[in-house]
Design an enzyme around this catalytic site. Structure first.
Site, short mmCIF file in Angstrom:
data_model
loop_
_atom_site.label_atom_id
_atom_site.label_comp_id
_atom_site.label_asym_id
_atom_site.label_seq_id
_atom_site.Cartn_x
_atom_site.Cartn_y
_atom_site.Cartn_z
N ARG A 126 0.81 -1.22 0.00
CA ARG A 126 0.00 0.00 0.00
C ARG A 126 0.84 1.27 0.00
O ARG A 126 0.48 2.28 0.62
CB ARG A 126 -0.97 0.01 1.19
N SER B 284 -10.88 -0.36 4.05
CA SER B 284 -10.04 -0.94 5.10
C SER B 284 -9.26 0.15 5.81
O SER B 284 -8.54 0.94 5.18
CB SER B 284 -9.08 -1.96 4.50
N GLU C 173 -4.07 2.39 6.91
CA GLU C 173 -4.12 2.21 5.46
C GLU C 173 -4.84 3.38 4.81
O GLU C 173 -4.47 3.86 3.75
CB GLU C 173 -4.82 0.90 5.09
#
Length: 309
Positions: free
Chosen positions: A183, A232, A302
């Site tokens: 990510r 998320s 995230e």
């Protein structure tokens, strides 16, 4: 002849807008543009007419103001104090998808939604991009954040991307230059992704479609999709699932102000009652604290958090 750039409210623009064709808005509310439906304003919101318009705008800006690209707003907390500088929002002219069926290369504008990319690839008999059906966002965000779902991520399929740098220079960067990790990419702040090319492989459209349907059904069954959320919240630590750690720490359903940890999927935060971004971010920090206290694991965000507190 296309009209010159529209500047709302008669406010003095930060640059000479003569000849620009996009729309430049001062004090632009961003809450309506992000999934959480919370947060402050952008000092300036620029919606370019096309890539040339964007390049010209950034060239004239000369790096004098910070620049942030905004996609679907699905993985983002915009803090209540708003975003300094310029937020760039790419529109329909950046959402095309073209496919070379001979090479299975999928060429996408940065504004194309993941489900559009996956569906276009399916229709052309190109496999390998089905996972994009499960990412709520646009290609630009995928590329910057190494977006992923269902055991695949952008670094697995990206060939290269084209970006406009803060000074207006246009560069095509191969995947190796992005130095992808989980990510995260090495794209500099202020660089705006305008297109990307992905490598697929030949596949049967029916089988591709079935896989996409399974991904869609799995998301529907496990995630609070029809809520004000941001996807998320925390990265999965190595060898662990963030939602399991959050659940084990007793955070399922935990509330702070108008924000709540989802009871359906504990790695999702929700705006359930006119939450401020401070409510949402504060709840996330409290979840992190409780998880660390319970398991000794330090969760990492995230979701991107931007702007002034």
């Amino acid at each position: 002849m296309a009209p010159d750039c529209e500047v709302e409210g008669g406010v003095a623009a930060p640059i000479d807008t003569q000849g620009l064709r996009g729309k430049l808005t001062p004090d632009a509310p961003l809450a309506k543009l992000v999934w959480f439906k919370a947060g402050g304003k952008a000092d300036w919101l620029f919606e370019p007419a096309d890539a040339e318009d964007l390049k010209e705008f950034l060239q004239r800006l000369e790096g004098n103001l910070p620049v942030m690209a905004l996609g679907l707003g699905s993985n983002l907390i915009v803090r209540d104090g708003g975003v300094p500088g310029v937020v760039v929002k790419l529109g329909k002219s950046f959402a095309d998808v073209a496919i070379d069926e001979a090479t299975c290369v999928v060429d996408c504008g940065a504004g194309a939604h993941g489900i559009l990319v996956a569906s276009a690839a399916r229709d052309a008999g190109v496999a390998g991009l089905e996972f994009m059906r499960g990412i709520p966002g646009t290609v630009g965000g995928f590329v910057r954040m190494n977006g992923g779902a269902y055991d695949r991520e952008v670094s697995d399929v990206l060939i290269d991307c084209t970006v406009v740098m803060p000074g207006g220079q246009c560069l095509t960067l191969p995947v190796a230059d992005l130095q992808y990790t989980y990510r995260h990419s090495a794209l500099p702040d202020g660089a705006v992704v305008i297109s990307a090319r992905f490598q697929g492989q030949p596949g049967d459209p029916a089988a591709i479609g079935a896989k996409m349907d399974a991904i869609g059904e799995a998301r529907e069954n496990s995630q609070p999709l029809r809520t004000k959320t941001g996807g998320s919240t925390f990265k999965n630590p190595p060898g662990k699932k963030a939602w399991e750690l959050v659940d084990a720490a007793g955070c399922r359903g935990l509330r702070m102000g108008g924000a709540q940890v989802s009871e359906k999927h504990t790695n999702f935060l929700l705006n359930v009652d006119n939450a401020t971004s401070a409510d949402i971010e504060g709840l996330g920090e409290e979840v992190k604290r409780r998880v660390y206290e319970h398991s000794g694991v330090e969760l990492e965000w995230e979701i991107q958090r931007v702007g002034r507190p």
